[in-house]
Every structure is written in structure tokens, then in C-alpha cells.
Design a protein around this motif. Structure first.
Motif, short mmCIF file in Angstrom:
data_model
loop_
_atom_site.label_atom_id
_atom_site.label_comp_id
_atom_site.label_asym_id
_atom_site.label_seq_id
_atom_site.Cartn_x
_atom_site.Cartn_y
_atom_site.Cartn_z
N ASN A 80 0.84 -1.20 0.00
CA ASN A 80 0.00 0.00 0.00
C ASN A 80 0.88 1.25 0.00
N GLU A 81 0.24 2.41 0.04
CA GLU A 81 0.98 3.68 -0.05
C GLU A 81 1.97 3.87 1.09
N ASN A 83 -8.29 0.28 -8.73
CA ASN A 83 -8.14 1.07 -7.52
C ASN A 83 -9.42 1.08 -6.67
N SER A 86 -8.98 0.04 -0.62
CA SER A 86 -8.15 0.97 0.14
C SER A 86 -7.89 0.35 1.51
N ASP A 137 -4.11 3.50 -0.55
CA ASP A 137 -4.46 2.65 -1.69
C ASP A 137 -3.39 1.60 -1.95
#
Length: 72
Positions: A11-12, A44, A47, A52
Motif C-alpha cells: 500500500n501507499e 483502484n 483501500s 491505496d
């Protein structure tokens, strides 16, 4: 034995996030799994608390064997 396909993403925040699918169609096609992971990233739609999904980390089949015990 129950089998689960686990698709691991980054993830981010750089942490791992897992999407699990119970009883995948066998034999599991690694090319199809990779393509599905690409589609998930492109769409996308998932989350996490770390943001994301931004990359593929790995995929694996997990087998679990459960044996019930009789207790008194």
C-alpha cells in the motif's frame, strides 16, 4: 483440506495488504493471478488504513488442515 489464494500487495505506506480467495480454481494459473492483481491495482477499488494499493508483492496458496477433536 481448505485452500486459499492469498494475493499480497503493497500500500501507499509501504506495508503489506492481503486479499484472500477461498477455494480457488485449480490448478491455479500464476499468469492469471498476476493479471487479476494488475486489474485490482488499475481499478483502484480497495483501500487500506495505509492508503491505496500501489504494487504487487507476491501470491501464494495456503493449505489448512483442520482436525476436530472430541473433548469431554
Amino acid at each position: 483440506m481448505a485452500k486459499t489464494l492469498e494475493m499480497l500487495f503493497t500500500n501507499e505506506d509501504g506495508k503489506s495488504a492481503t486479499i484472500s480467495i477461498e477455494s480457488p480454481i485449480e490448478p491455479v494459473d500464476p499468469v492469471a493471478v498476476s493479471a487479476a492483481m494488475d486489474t485490482i491495482l488499475t481499478a483502484n477499488v480497495f483501500s487500506t488504513t495505509g492508503g491505496d494499493l500501489v504494487g504487487k508483492r507476491s501470491a501464494r496458496i495456503v493449505e489448512r488442515n483442520v482436525e476436530e477433536l472430541t473433548v469431554n
